[in-house]
Design an enzyme around this catalytic site. Sequence first.
Site, PDB file in Angstrom:
ATOM      1  N   LYS A  11       0.848  -1.189   0.000  1.00  0.00           N
ATOM      2  CA  LYS A  11       0.000   0.000   0.000  1.00  0.00           C
ATOM      3  C   LYS A  11       0.883   1.239   0.000  1.00  0.00           C
ATOM      4  O   LYS A  11       2.009   1.233   0.511  1.00  0.00           O
ATOM      5  CB  LYS A  11      -0.962   0.001   1.205  1.00  0.00           C
ATOM      6  CG  LYS A  11      -0.306   0.012   2.585  1.00  0.00           C
ATOM      7  CD  LYS A  11      -0.111   1.395   3.134  1.00  0.00           C
ATOM      8  CE  LYS A  11       0.527   1.366   4.515  1.00  0.00           C
ATOM      9  NZ  LYS A  11       0.936   2.699   4.987  1.00  0.00           N
ATOM     10  N   PRO A  94       9.811  -4.265  -0.649  1.00  0.00           N
ATOM     11  CA  PRO A  94      10.966  -3.850   0.159  1.00  0.00           C
ATOM     12  C   PRO A  94      10.561  -3.597   1.613  1.00  0.00           C
ATOM     13  O   PRO A  94       9.471  -3.097   1.888  1.00  0.00           O
ATOM     14  CB  PRO A  94      11.424  -2.551  -0.516  1.00  0.00           C
ATOM     15  CG  PRO A  94      10.885  -2.615  -1.896  1.00  0.00           C
ATOM     16  CD  PRO A  94       9.592  -3.371  -1.796  1.00  0.00           C
ATOM     17  N   ALA A  97      10.135   0.453   4.015  1.00  0.00           N
ATOM     18  CA  ALA A  97       9.971   1.380   2.892  1.00  0.00           C
ATOM     19  C   ALA A  97       8.650   2.122   2.936  1.00  0.00           C
ATOM     20  O   ALA A  97       8.296   2.819   1.993  1.00  0.00           O
ATOM     21  CB  ALA A  97      10.091   0.616   1.572  1.00  0.00           C
ATOM     22  N   GLY A 100       3.975  -0.961   3.860  1.00  0.00           N
ATOM     23  CA  GLY A 100       3.068  -1.834   4.604  1.00  0.00           C
ATOM     24  C   GLY A 100       3.259  -3.302   4.324  1.00  0.00           C
ATOM     25  O   GLY A 100       2.295  -4.081   4.403  1.00  0.00           O
ATOM     26  N   GLY A 101       4.487  -3.737   4.028  1.00  0.00           N
ATOM     27  CA  GLY A 101       4.718  -5.133   3.663  1.00  0.00           C
ATOM     28  C   GLY A 101       4.339  -6.115   4.747  1.00  0.00           C
ATOM     29  O   GLY A 101       3.671  -7.122   4.484  1.00  0.00           O
ATOM     30  N   GLY A 102       4.725  -5.828   5.989  1.00  0.00           N
ATOM     31  CA  GLY A 102       4.389  -6.725   7.088  1.00  0.00           C
ATOM     32  C   GLY A 102       2.890  -6.820   7.313  1.00  0.00           C
ATOM     33  O   GLY A 102       2.344  -7.917   7.517  1.00  0.00           O
ATOM     34  N   SER A 103       2.218  -5.682   7.254  1.00  0.00           N
ATOM     35  CA  SER A 103       0.760  -5.676   7.420  1.00  0.00           C
ATOM     36  C   SER A 103       0.070  -6.395   6.270  1.00  0.00           C
ATOM     37  O   SER A 103      -0.905  -7.138   6.473  1.00  0.00           O
ATOM     38  CB  SER A 103       0.245  -4.228   7.497  1.00  0.00           C
ATOM     39  OG  SER A 103       0.748  -3.569   8.632  1.00  0.00           O
ATOM     40  N   ASP A 136      -2.481  -1.048  10.338  1.00  0.00           N
ATOM     41  CA  ASP A 136      -2.722  -1.087   8.895  1.00  0.00           C
ATOM     42  C   ASP A 136      -3.322  -2.410   8.413  1.00  0.00           C
ATOM     43  O   ASP A 136      -3.736  -2.502   7.254  1.00  0.00           O
ATOM     44  CB  ASP A 136      -1.407  -0.856   8.129  1.00  0.00           C
ATOM     45  CG  ASP A 136      -0.932   0.584   8.196  1.00  0.00           C
ATOM     46  OD1 ASP A 136      -1.745   1.450   8.564  1.00  0.00           O
ATOM     47  OD2 ASP A 136       0.242   0.830   7.885  1.00  0.00           O
TER      48      ASP A 136
END
Length: 234
Positions: A11, A94, A97, A100-103, A136
């Site tokens: 996102k 990435p 960055a 919101g990759g983990g979420s 998120d």
Amino acid sequence: MKTVVEKAYAKINLWLEVLGKRPDGYHELRSVMQTVSLCDTVTLSKGGTKPGMTCSDPTLSCGEDNLCLRALHAFCRAAGTEERVFLHLDKKIPRQAGLGGGSADAAAVLRGLNRLYGEPLSVEELCSVGKGLGADVPFCVRGGAALAGGIGELLTPFPSLPDCKIVIGQGRERSSTPEAYRRLDETPPTERRVFSAFEEAMRWGNPEEIGAALYNRFEDAVSGYREVRSLLLE
């Protein structure tokens, strides 16, 4: 069903204003979030004797501190299902960055498990489970576009971006969310934008006008941002 594959979409924040710090240490936000096509992929498989995970990124912990495993445990508690699920995370977003990759990964695990077990939970219930994992995560469960308030968990429908290409540029420096907020608390804003102008641009759907109206308060707290922005504008 023995195995499901779920996409975890990144996102971006088209607009992000930090309204202030709360007594509990969290920050009140006004943010417009939009999912994009950049994504991780989560594969979930039933079987085995206990839950576990692997990841294509060897630097990412696959222990109990990983948000994917925390999402797995939280889902199984809420749905009353067994935890004997193994997952593999193919990482493309990435880290550190602001994407919101983990979420997104946690939300994909929740959606995937719901499919794997015959959809015992509604979307609203998945969002409720996700809220306990991160601010998120409820947005990432739903995807699309939304106006977020509170600490990011209060979601209101908002016009989505028109069909367009997006360039996502990342500077050399990595900054964790707590570190970025700490810097923000110590940095006065260099400018303030009017939300109504951005909102109007989104409703008309003109990419050029939207681009001119974008705003993110973290521009003041993340070093190297303005250099990346200048390069992209050139």
